[in-house]
Design an enzyme around this catalytic site. Structure first.
Site, short mmCIF file in Angstrom:
data_model
loop_
_atom_site.label_atom_id
_atom_site.label_comp_id
_atom_site.label_asym_id
_atom_site.label_seq_id
_atom_site.Cartn_x
_atom_site.Cartn_y
_atom_site.Cartn_z
N SER A 129 0.31 3.79 -14.67
CA SER A 129 1.11 3.08 -13.51
C SER A 129 0.89 1.78 -13.39
CB SER A 129 0.34 3.87 -12.08
OG SER A 129 0.61 3.07 -10.82
N TYR A 154 -6.26 5.64 -6.17
CA TYR A 154 -5.35 6.08 -7.30
C TYR A 154 -5.12 5.15 -8.46
CZ TYR A 154 -0.65 6.44 -9.15
OH TYR A 154 0.47 6.77 -10.09
#
Length: 325
Positions: A129, A154
């Protein structure tokens, strides 16, 4: 060719499975159909895949290595693993960090350990990501930039996944490459992301939450372009497993102000947004911007879809799927 595809009922996984099936691949889809967002949307994606020849599905939690190995079963002759399953969402990671450690860290270990047990010890293409760049002030974000200060749980778990991949290459010789996705949108997109949330509210005449007065920038990337990068990475690592970079950025290379993104949805819906301005959440970053030169060089990655093309495609799908006016 045969691929084991985790996260097959997810947003990017669904589109990737379709592209592979269109190209004549066999796809073994893995997903736990988690309740993080509407199971109905996942079931709708999955129903389309199950209707396709060459697709097989197993419902399993990737963090359960024994269950994952059993689910693969006779398909242990797979040529590649495309690992897209993850617990997604930056803000939710503040509320439930354990879910991210289980899926994104333990799940990564489980998938890599399983690959080592398969007949061909297949290479792995996995999802990372752009969140790993944190509040990086250097733009555009390059794969060589330091990524040691994640600003969300995250992001920390996705960075951990990259480090684990490096270790498996070093210790076991297991070829892999990670793809740092930049703000993916498009048909069948997730309901917790801005395109869905804004479109839904605008069509209902409800206010949208606009953080930082809309002065944030995101490198919004259409899902079809992302899938082209995923498939190109799969083909590259199959052809030259020892001649591939450990990480590639996959982004649109054209960051857009949040205000301009909202304006694109207003044009596509023919409605005016009602704005509710709020401060930027602690886990968010002011901008994302992908340097895609490595992906262009090695994968031929060349995103074509502009926001003015992609947003109307999303809105058209959204209206059809939700019966919205």
């Amino acid at each position: 060719m045969k691929a084991i595809l985790t996260g097959a009922a997810g947003f990017i996984g669904y589109h990737t499975a379709r592209r592979l099936l269109d190209a004549g691949w066999q796809v073994v889809g893995i997903d736990n159909l988690s309740a993080y967002y509407s199971a109905a949307l996942k079931e709708a994606r999955l129903a389309q895949l199950l209707a396709r020849e060459g697709f097989r599905f197993a419902k399993v939690d990737i963090a359960d290595q024994s269950a994952l190995r059993a689910a693969i079963g006779a398909d242990d002759d797979a040529d590649i693993v495309i690992h897209l399953a993850a617990q997604a969402g930056v803000r939710y990671s503040i509320e439930n960090p354990a879910a991210y450690v289980s899926s994104n860290v333990m799940g990564q270990v489980s998938v890599f350990e399983t690959a080592l047990q398969l007949k061909k010890r297949p290479p792995i293409v996995y999802a990372s990501s752009s969140s790993v760049y944190g509040a990086n002030e250097k733009i555009p974000f390059s794969e060589s930039d330091p990524v040691n200060q994640p600003v969300s749980i995250y992001a920390a778990t996705k960075r951990a996944g990259e480090l684990l991949a490096y270790s498996y290459r070093h210790v076991h010789g297991l070829a892999s490459t990670g793809l740092r996705f930049f703000t993916v949108y498009g048909p069948y997109g997730r309901p917790d992301m801005a395109p869905w949330l804004f479109t839904d509210a605008i069509l209902k005449g409800e206010p949208i939450r606009v953080f930082n007065n809309g002065a944030m920038q995101r490198d919004f990337t259409f899902v079809g372009d992302i899938v082209s990068g995923v498939v190109a990475a799969a083909n590259r690592i199959l052809a030259t497993p020892n001649d591939i970079e450990p990480i590639y950025n996959l982004g649109n290379n054209r960051p857009v102000m949040l205000n301009d993104f909202i304006a694109a949805i207003e044009r596509a819906t023919g409605r005016t947004a009602i704005r509710k301005n709020e401060p930027m959440p602690a886990a968010d970053v002011p901008r994302t911007y992908a340097d895609i030169r490595l992906a262009a060089r090695d994968l031929g990655f060349d995103p074509k879809t502009t926001l003015d093309t992609g947003i109307p495609l999303f809105v058209e799908w959204f209206r059809g799927y939700n019966g919205a006016r």
